[in-house]
Scaffold this active site. Structure first.
Site, PDB file in Angstrom:
ATOM      1  N   ASN A   9       0.918  -1.214   0.050  1.00  0.00           N
ATOM      2  CA  ASN A   9      -0.171  -0.026   0.149  1.00  0.00           C
ATOM      3  C   ASN A   9       1.000   1.131   0.070  1.00  0.00           C
ATOM      4  O   ASN A   9       1.535   1.610   1.056  1.00  0.00           O
ATOM      5  CB  ASN A   9      -0.911  -0.042   1.256  1.00  0.00           C
ATOM      6  CG  ASN A   9      -1.928   1.086   1.369  1.00  0.00           C
ATOM      7  OD1 ASN A   9      -1.853   2.093   0.476  1.00  0.00           O
ATOM      8  ND2 ASN A   9      -2.185   1.292   2.632  1.00  0.00           N
ATOM      9  N   LYS A  11       0.143   4.321  -0.472  1.00  0.00           N
ATOM     10  CA  LYS A  11      -0.489   5.459   0.429  1.00  0.00           C
ATOM     11  C   LYS A  11      -0.247   6.798  -0.449  1.00  0.00           C
ATOM     12  O   LYS A  11      -0.149   6.638  -1.576  1.00  0.00           O
ATOM     13  CB  LYS A  11      -0.153   5.808   1.857  1.00  0.00           C
ATOM     14  CG  LYS A  11      -0.170   4.185   2.525  1.00  0.00           C
ATOM     15  CD  LYS A  11       0.067   4.185   4.129  1.00  0.00           C
ATOM     16  CE  LYS A  11      -0.140   3.025   4.696  1.00  0.00           C
ATOM     17  NZ  LYS A  11       0.138   3.284   6.063  1.00  0.00           N
ATOM     18  N   HIS A  97      -9.272   0.913   5.010  1.00  0.00           N
ATOM     19  CA  HIS A  97      -7.837   1.369   5.625  1.00  0.00           C
ATOM     20  C   HIS A  97      -8.262   1.888   6.894  1.00  0.00           C
ATOM     21  O   HIS A  97      -8.902   2.891   6.939  1.00  0.00           O
ATOM     22  CB  HIS A  97      -6.996   1.764   4.865  1.00  0.00           C
ATOM     23  CG  HIS A  97      -5.732   1.711   5.530  1.00  0.00           C
ATOM     24  ND1 HIS A  97      -4.888   2.822   6.439  1.00  0.00           N
ATOM     25  CD2 HIS A  97      -4.510   0.882   5.247  1.00  0.00           C
ATOM     26  CE1 HIS A  97      -3.647   2.234   6.461  1.00  0.00           C
ATOM     27  NE2 HIS A  97      -3.475   1.336   5.915  1.00  0.00           N
ATOM     28  N   GLU A  99      -6.498   4.348   8.112  1.00  0.00           N
ATOM     29  CA  GLU A  99      -6.457   6.060   7.706  1.00  0.00           C
ATOM     30  C   GLU A  99      -7.779   6.389   7.021  1.00  0.00           C
ATOM     31  O   GLU A  99      -7.963   7.678   7.379  1.00  0.00           O
ATOM     32  CB  GLU A  99      -5.037   6.082   6.856  1.00  0.00           C
ATOM     33  CG  GLU A  99      -3.911   5.991   7.644  1.00  0.00           C
ATOM     34  CD  GLU A  99      -2.838   5.302   6.806  1.00  0.00           C
ATOM     35  OE1 GLU A  99      -2.734   5.507   5.617  1.00  0.00           O
ATOM     36  OE2 GLU A  99      -1.735   4.642   7.736  1.00  0.00           O
ATOM     37  N   GLU A 169      -5.081  -4.984  10.775  1.00  0.00           N
ATOM     38  CA  GLU A 169      -3.822  -4.026  10.599  1.00  0.00           C
ATOM     39  C   GLU A 169      -4.132  -3.382  12.460  1.00  0.00           C
ATOM     40  O   GLU A 169      -4.934  -2.360  12.160  1.00  0.00           O
ATOM     41  CB  GLU A 169      -4.244  -2.964   9.928  1.00  0.00           C
ATOM     42  CG  GLU A 169      -3.779  -3.572   8.358  1.00  0.00           C
ATOM     43  CD  GLU A 169      -3.243  -2.805   7.210  1.00  0.00           C
ATOM     44  OE1 GLU A 169      -2.059  -2.939   7.025  1.00  0.00           O
ATOM     45  OE2 GLU A 169      -4.028  -1.651   7.018  1.00  0.00           O
ATOM     46  N   GLY A 175       2.702   2.292  10.830  1.00  0.00           N
ATOM     47  CA  GLY A 175       3.742   3.276  10.672  1.00  0.00           C
ATOM     48  C   GLY A 175       4.477   3.497  11.981  1.00  0.00           C
ATOM     49  O   GLY A 175       5.166   4.629  11.776  1.00  0.00           O
ATOM     50  N   SER A 215       3.738  -2.256  10.138  1.00  0.00           N
ATOM     51  CA  SER A 215       5.173  -2.221  10.556  1.00  0.00           C
ATOM     52  C   SER A 215       5.806  -3.660  10.096  1.00  0.00           C
ATOM     53  O   SER A 215       6.769  -4.132  10.686  1.00  0.00           O
ATOM     54  CB  SER A 215       5.694  -1.931  11.916  1.00  0.00           C
ATOM     55  OG  SER A 215       4.987  -0.464  12.131  1.00  0.00           O
TER      56      SER A 215
HETATM   57  P1  PGA Z   1       2.978   0.095   7.631  1.00  0.00           P
HETATM   58  O1  PGA Z   1       1.523   0.272   7.072  1.00  0.00           O
HETATM   59  O2  PGA Z   1       3.746  -1.210   7.031  1.00  0.00           O
HETATM   60  O3  PGA Z   1       3.863   1.205   7.302  1.00  0.00           O
HETATM   61  O4  PGA Z   1       2.935  -0.098   9.045  1.00  0.00           O
HETATM   62  C1  PGA Z   1       0.816  -0.734   6.885  1.00  0.00           C
HETATM   63  C2  PGA Z   1      -0.597  -0.380   6.336  1.00  0.00           C
HETATM   64  O5  PGA Z   1      -0.951   0.794   6.683  1.00  0.00           O
HETATM   65  O6  PGA Z   1      -1.111  -0.983   5.506  1.00  0.00           O
END
Ligand code: PGA
Length: 252
Positions: A9, A11, A97, A99, A169, A175, A215
């Site tokens: 992803n 983003k 997601h 976010e 997640e 992140g 992560s």
């Molecule tokens: P990340 O994001 O690997 O940077 O933690 C994962 C995601 O949001 O899909």
């Protein structure tokens, strides 16, 4: 046998030029591999989708969108429909997601509509969910995940599930550099499979691909993916670097 998936992803990262370069690198790396029962997906921003999907075509890399509106067309400034995605060769969409839920107010009810639209358009959905830190601290994480899955997906008929991929997640791991331990991931994935089995059937639950995200990096992917109910990963930060992404693909 369940399909395994490593999905990147991207983003809101990478302009068109950077997106084209990255997909080219990823495709080159993936081409040389004997991927057994494993799919590789990348999800660039909307503006790069068409070109990335052209670059990926004829390679084993598949392309997904990061979001989608549930209406077919109309006065929805700034939004993108399923038809539009399909017109540029995209048939997979990430929905829910954290976010999108947190910064753009996407609710379970809205997501259920988006899921319906995607499936009605014969698209595949990578459906994300996960608890925030307070939920885990107060031992509510199973309830939170159960209600997100129930409200977003349990209205579907069993046959619709062939186009659903789940992505657990934990928001506290996205992140942040903090990952769920392989045991925490396995515990939640097994729980998810159980609630799907209880609602539908053991066969259906056994077939559904459940990804871990948060992560996930070259250094921890192998251990996480070794857990029996973890079928791959939804990768954010580490998917922006072709070498790291490759290492995560190799880990599977
Ligand atoms: P990340 O994001 O690997 O940077 O933690 C994962 C995601 O949001 O899909």
């Amino acid at each position: 046998m369940r399909t395994k998936i490593v999905a990147g992803n991207w983003k809101m990262n990478n302009d068109l030029d950077a997106s084209k370069k990255l997909v080219k690198k990823v495709a080159k790396k993936v081409k040389g591999k004997k991927l057994k029962n494993t799919r590789v997906i990348v999800a660039p921003t909307f503006v790069s989708l068409e070109r990335v999907s052209k670059k990926a075509s004829g390679t084993p890399v598949e392309v997904a969108a990061q979001n989608m509106h549930f209406e077919k067309s109309g006065a929805f400034t700034g939004e993108i429909s399923a038809d539009m995605l399909k017109s540029v060769g995209v048939e997979i969409v990430i929905l829910g997601h954290s976010e999108r839920r947190e910064y753009f107010g996407e609710t379970d009810a809205l997501l259920a509509k988006k899921v319906d639209t995607a499936l009605a358009n014969k698209m595949e959905v990578i459906f994300c969910f996960g608890e925030v830190l307070e939920d885990r601290k107060s031992d509510k994480h199973f309830d939170v995940v159960e209600s997100q899955i129930k409200n977003g997906l349990f209205h579907l008929e069993a046959k619709a599930w062939k186009n659903i991929v789940l992505a657990y997640e934990p928001v506290w791991a996205i992140g942040t550099g903090e990952t769920a331990s392989p045991e925490q991931a396995q515990e939640m994935h097994a729980f998810i499979r159980k609630i799907v089995a209880d609602k539908y059937s053991a066969e259906l639950a056994d077939d559904v691909t459940i990804l871990y995200g948060g992560s996930c990096k070259p250094g921890n992917a192998k251990e996480i993916f070794s857990k029996k109910d973890v079928d791959g990963g939804l990768i954010g930060g580490a998917a922006l670097n072709a070498d790291d992404f490759e290492a995560i693909i190799d880990a599977i």
